[in-house]
Design a protein around this motif. Structure first.
Motif, PDB file in Angstrom:
ATOM      1  N   LYS A  46     -14.353  24.044  24.740  1.00  0.00           N
ATOM      2  CA  LYS A  46     -15.787  23.852  24.469  1.00  0.00           C
ATOM      3  C   LYS A  46     -15.987  22.507  23.768  1.00  0.00           C
ATOM      4  CE  LYS A  46     -16.695  27.944  26.003  1.00  0.00           C
ATOM      5  NZ  LYS A  46     -16.769  28.002  27.427  1.00  0.00           N
ATOM      6  N   GLY A  47     -17.183  21.983  23.893  1.00  0.00           N
ATOM      7  CA  GLY A  47     -17.512  20.747  23.195  1.00  0.00           C
ATOM      8  C   GLY A  47     -17.256  19.489  23.999  1.00  0.00           C
ATOM      9  N   THR A  48     -16.737  19.639  25.213  1.00  0.00           N
ATOM     10  CA  THR A  48     -16.594  18.469  26.076  1.00  0.00           C
ATOM     11  C   THR A  48     -17.915  18.286  26.814  1.00  0.00           C
ATOM     12  OG1 THR A  48     -15.621  19.839  27.820  1.00  0.00           O
ATOM     13  CG2 THR A  48     -14.092  18.719  26.354  1.00  0.00           C
ATOM     14  N   SER A  49     -18.121  17.129  27.393  1.00  0.00           N
ATOM     15  CA  SER A  49     -19.383  16.863  28.080  1.00  0.00           C
ATOM     16  C   SER A  49     -19.538  17.800  29.282  1.00  0.00           C
ATOM     17  CB  SER A  49     -19.450  15.402  28.512  1.00  0.00           C
ATOM     18  OG  SER A  49     -18.480  15.138  29.496  1.00  0.00           O
ATOM     19  N   PRO A  50     -20.780  18.053  29.704  1.00  0.00           N
ATOM     20  CA  PRO A  50     -21.015  19.000  30.807  1.00  0.00           C
ATOM     21  C   PRO A  50     -20.301  18.636  32.105  1.00  0.00           C
ATOM     22  CG  PRO A  50     -23.081  18.416  29.737  1.00  0.00           C
ATOM     23  CD  PRO A  50     -22.023  17.534  29.146  1.00  0.00           C
ATOM     24  N   GLU A  51     -20.087  17.348  32.350  1.00  0.00           N
ATOM     25  CA  GLU A  51     -19.426  16.947  33.593  1.00  0.00           C
ATOM     26  C   GLU A  51     -17.903  16.877  33.460  1.00  0.00           C
ATOM     27  OE1 GLU A  51     -20.672  13.468  31.229  1.00  0.00           O
ATOM     28  OE2 GLU A  51     -21.888  14.986  32.171  1.00  0.00           O
ATOM     29  N   THR A  52     -17.390  17.242  32.289  1.00  0.00           N
ATOM     30  CA  THR A  52     -15.941  17.203  32.070  1.00  0.00           C
ATOM     31  C   THR A  52     -15.409  18.621  31.940  1.00  0.00           C
ATOM     32  OG1 THR A  52     -16.192  15.119  30.885  1.00  0.00           O
ATOM     33  CG2 THR A  52     -14.110  16.281  30.597  1.00  0.00           C
ATOM     34  N   ASP A  53     -14.499  18.987  32.839  1.00  0.00           N
ATOM     35  CA  ASP A  53     -13.878  20.308  32.781  1.00  0.00           C
ATOM     36  C   ASP A  53     -12.491  20.159  32.169  1.00  0.00           C
ATOM     37  OD1 ASP A  53     -16.015  21.639  34.093  1.00  0.00           O
ATOM     38  OD2 ASP A  53     -15.248  20.980  36.034  1.00  0.00           O
ATOM     39  N   VAL A  54     -12.322  20.692  30.954  1.00  0.00           N
ATOM     40  CA  VAL A  54     -11.035  20.653  30.275  1.00  0.00           C
ATOM     41  C   VAL A  54     -10.626  22.088  29.962  1.00  0.00           C
ATOM     42  CG1 VAL A  54      -9.757  19.855  28.242  1.00  0.00           C
ATOM     43  CG2 VAL A  54     -11.487  18.366  29.286  1.00  0.00           C
ATOM     44  N   VAL A  55      -9.371  22.395  30.283  1.00  0.00           N
ATOM     45  CA  VAL A  55      -8.838  23.739  30.059  1.00  0.00           C
ATOM     46  C   VAL A  55      -7.571  23.617  29.225  1.00  0.00           C
ATOM     47  CG1 VAL A  55      -7.870  25.782  31.191  1.00  0.00           C
ATOM     48  CG2 VAL A  55      -9.813  24.590  32.221  1.00  0.00           C
ATOM     49  N   LYS A  56      -7.435  24.512  28.254  1.00  0.00           N
ATOM     50  CA  LYS A  56      -6.224  24.551  27.427  1.00  0.00           C
ATOM     51  C   LYS A  56      -5.317  25.644  27.973  1.00  0.00           C
ATOM     52  CE  LYS A  56      -6.169  26.127  23.091  1.00  0.00           C
ATOM     53  NZ  LYS A  56      -6.335  26.154  21.626  1.00  0.00           N
ATOM     54  N   TRP A  57      -4.109  25.219  28.380  1.00  0.00           N
ATOM     55  CA  TRP A  57      -3.095  26.155  28.848  1.00  0.00           C
ATOM     56  C   TRP A  57      -2.097  26.378  27.723  1.00  0.00           C
ATOM     57  CZ3 TRP A  57      -1.660  23.469  34.116  1.00  0.00           C
ATOM     58  CH2 TRP A  57      -2.644  23.757  35.073  1.00  0.00           C
ATOM     59  N   THR A  58      -1.923  27.624  27.312  1.00  0.00           N
ATOM     60  CA  THR A  58      -0.920  27.972  26.312  1.00  0.00           C
ATOM     61  C   THR A  58       0.203  28.695  27.046  1.00  0.00           C
ATOM     62  OG1 THR A  58      -2.634  28.191  24.635  1.00  0.00           O
ATOM     63  CG2 THR A  58      -0.476  29.193  24.157  1.00  0.00           C
ATOM     64  N   PHE A  59       1.383  28.073  27.034  1.00  0.00           N
ATOM     65  CA  PHE A  59       2.537  28.639  27.718  1.00  0.00           C
ATOM     66  C   PHE A  59       3.257  29.624  26.814  1.00  0.00           C
ATOM     67  CE2 PHE A  59       1.558  24.911  30.124  1.00  0.00           C
ATOM     68  CZ  PHE A  59       1.946  25.188  31.417  1.00  0.00           C
ATOM     69  N   LYS A  60       3.997  30.550  27.405  1.00  0.00           N
ATOM     70  CA  LYS A  60       4.723  31.570  26.651  1.00  0.00           C
ATOM     71  C   LYS A  60       5.794  30.975  25.749  1.00  0.00           C
ATOM     72  CE  LYS A  60       3.616  35.243  29.845  1.00  0.00           C
ATOM     73  NZ  LYS A  60       4.040  36.121  30.929  1.00  0.00           N
TER      74      LYS A  60
END
Length: 151
Positions: A46-60
């Motif tokens: 959250k908090g990135t610009s509307p046109e920017t899709d950022v996802v946080k991947w947490t690995f095991k």
């Protein structure tokens, strides 16, 4: 000590014995934890610009990557993403990856889905990084196949 020259790109592919729509609908950055067994969770940042899709991947294993969707085509059926941050830090500067899905329309695998997963690394990535990327992509494609077959 001199470095061993190596290619800085990798591409792995698989024929997945599942209908195209079942496979394609899993290939969204926030949904990778639904199929990739190495991921603990995937969550939109959250908090990135509307046109920017950022996802946080947490690995095991505890590694956390923030990945940014660079391109997406619902027409040509691919997504391209880059790693924008990593904990712990990566041993190389950058990587851009693309996953493409193709419906198999004839032959022995008609009705199945062909998927490629490529990665283009910065020139400071060594042979170990490329080998690791190769095996991670193979494992993830096998996980994608298993998840698509369950649908």
């Amino acid at each position: 000590m001199s470095r061993i020259p190596t290619s800085t790109s990798v591409t792995e592919s698989a024929v997945i014995a599942a209908p195209f729509s079942d496979v394609w609908h899993l290939i969204k950055l926030p949904d990778f934890a639904k199929f990739w067994s190495k991921l603990e969770k995937a969550e939109e940042v959250k908090g990135t610009s509307p046109e920017t899709d950022v996802v946080k991947w947490t690995f095991k294993d505890g590694t956390v990557l923030e990945v940014k969707q660079e391109e997406h085509s619902a027409i040509d059926h691919y997504i391209t993403y880059s790693v924008i941050s990593s904990q712990p830090a990566l041993s190389y500067t950058s990587v851009v990856s693309t996953i493409r899905a193709y419906p198999v329309t004839s032959g022995r695998h008609e009705g199945d889905t062909f998927v490629t997963w490529s990665g283009n690394f910065s020139s400071d990535a060594d042979a170990g990084v490329i080998e690791d990327a190769k095996f991670k992509r193979r494992e993830a494609l096998a996980d994608l196949a298993a998840a698509a077959k369950k649908k």
